[in-house]
Design a protein around this motif. Sequence first.
Motif, PDB file in Angstrom:
ATOM      1  N   THR A 198       0.839  -1.197   0.000  1.00 52.98           N
ATOM      2  CA  THR A 198       0.000   0.000   0.000  1.00 52.98           C
ATOM      3  C   THR A 198       0.875   1.249   0.000  1.00 52.98           C
ATOM      4  O   THR A 198       2.078   1.183   0.272  1.00 52.98           O
ATOM      5  CB  THR A 198      -0.916   0.035   1.224  1.00 52.98           C
ATOM      6  N   ASP A 199       0.255   2.378  -0.284  1.00 49.47           N
ATOM      7  CA  ASP A 199       0.997   3.634  -0.277  1.00 49.47           C
ATOM      8  C   ASP A 199       1.524   3.939   1.122  1.00 49.47           C
ATOM      9  O   ASP A 199       2.639   4.441   1.269  1.00 49.47           O
ATOM     10  CB  ASP A 199       0.101   4.764  -0.790  1.00 49.47           C
ATOM     11  N   ALA A 200       0.753   3.619   2.141  1.00 42.45           N
ATOM     12  CA  ALA A 200       1.201   3.848   3.521  1.00 42.45           C
ATOM     13  C   ALA A 200       2.440   3.005   3.830  1.00 42.45           C
ATOM     14  O   ALA A 200       3.380   3.479   4.487  1.00 42.45           O
ATOM     15  CB  ALA A 200       0.082   3.526   4.498  1.00 42.45           C
ATOM     16  N   GLU A 201       2.481   1.764   3.348  1.00 48.32           N
ATOM     17  CA  GLU A 201       3.651   0.908   3.555  1.00 48.32           C
ATOM     18  C   GLU A 201       4.867   1.458   2.809  1.00 48.32           C
ATOM     19  O   GLU A 201       5.993   1.419   3.325  1.00 48.32           O
ATOM     20  CB  GLU A 201       3.352  -0.515   3.089  1.00 48.32           C
ATOM     21  N   ASP A 210      -2.920   0.069  -3.768  1.00 41.80           N
ATOM     22  CA  ASP A 210      -4.144   0.849  -3.537  1.00 41.80           C
ATOM     23  C   ASP A 210      -4.258   2.069  -4.452  1.00 41.80           C
ATOM     24  O   ASP A 210      -5.345   2.423  -4.893  1.00 41.80           O
ATOM     25  CB  ASP A 210      -4.276   1.268  -2.071  1.00 41.80           C
ATOM     26  N   THR A 211      -3.142   2.693  -4.805  1.00 43.63           N
ATOM     27  CA  THR A 211      -3.184   3.882  -5.664  1.00 43.63           C
ATOM     28  C   THR A 211      -2.778   3.584  -7.101  1.00 43.63           C
ATOM     29  O   THR A 211      -2.837   4.466  -7.954  1.00 43.63           O
ATOM     30  CB  THR A 211      -2.262   4.993  -5.112  1.00 43.63           C
ATOM     31  N   LYS A 212      -2.328   2.348  -7.358  1.00 44.81           N
ATOM     32  CA  LYS A 212      -1.935   1.908  -8.713  1.00 44.81           C
ATOM     33  C   LYS A 212      -0.835   2.789  -9.305  1.00 44.81           C
ATOM     34  O   LYS A 212      -0.899   3.204 -10.451  1.00 44.81           O
ATOM     35  CB  LYS A 212      -3.135   1.882  -9.654  1.00 44.81           C
ATOM     36  N   GLY A 252      -1.648   5.480 -12.754  1.00 45.78           N
ATOM     37  CA  GLY A 252      -2.707   5.176 -13.705  1.00 45.78           C
ATOM     38  C   GLY A 252      -2.103   4.990 -15.087  1.00 45.78           C
ATOM     39  O   GLY A 252      -1.139   4.267 -15.263  1.00 45.78           O
ATOM     40  N   SER A 253      -2.617   5.703 -16.077  1.00 47.52           N
ATOM     41  CA  SER A 253      -2.068   5.590 -17.432  1.00 47.52           C
ATOM     42  C   SER A 253      -1.087   6.714 -17.748  1.00 47.52           C
ATOM     43  O   SER A 253      -0.551   6.789 -18.848  1.00 47.52           O
ATOM     44  CB  SER A 253      -3.202   5.596 -18.451  1.00 47.52           C
ATOM     45  N   ALA A 254      -0.837   7.609 -16.792  1.00 42.71           N
ATOM     46  CA  ALA A 254       0.071   8.741 -17.009  1.00 42.71           C
ATOM     47  C   ALA A 254       1.488   8.400 -16.565  1.00 42.71           C
ATOM     48  O   ALA A 254       1.705   7.967 -15.441  1.00 42.71           O
ATOM     49  CB  ALA A 254      -0.423   9.966 -16.248  1.00 42.71           C
ATOM     50  N   VAL A 255       2.452   8.578 -17.465  1.00 37.60           N
ATOM     51  CA  VAL A 255       3.860   8.401 -17.116  1.00 37.60           C
ATOM     52  C   VAL A 255       4.373   9.740 -16.609  1.00 37.60           C
ATOM     53  O   VAL A 255       4.300  10.748 -17.296  1.00 37.60           O
ATOM     54  CB  VAL A 255       4.683   7.926 -18.331  1.00 37.60           C
ATOM     55  N   ILE A 256       4.886   9.755 -15.393  1.00 32.81           N
ATOM     56  CA  ILE A 256       5.356  10.981 -14.756  1.00 32.81           C
ATOM     57  C   ILE A 256       6.811  11.252 -15.100  1.00 32.81           C
ATOM     58  O   ILE A 256       7.226  12.367 -15.327  1.00 32.81           O
ATOM     59  CB  ILE A 256       5.188  10.890 -13.218  1.00 32.81           C
TER      60      ILE A 256
END
Length: 67
Positions: A9-12, A28-30, A48-52
Motif C-alpha cells: 500500500t501507499d502507507a507501507e 491501492d493507488t496503482k 494510472g495511465s500517465a507516465v510521470i
Amino acid sequence: MALRIRRGTDAERLTITPENGELIYTTDTKALYAGDGTTVGGKLLASGSAVISNIDLNSNNITGNGN
C-alpha cells in the motif's frame, strides 16, 4: 533472473527508503515508484495511465507487446 517489483500500500511505501533502482508498485493507488537510495518512498514514475518520469536504463531498451 526474473524481474521482481516490491508491492504494498501507499502507507507501507512511505515507511521505507528503496535502494537505487528498486521498483515499488502501490496496490491501492496503482502507482509505480523507483528508489534512488535516499528518497523515502521513492520517486513517482507513473500513476494510472500517465507516465510521470522516464526510467534511465543506462542506454538499454525494454521492448514488448501486450498490456
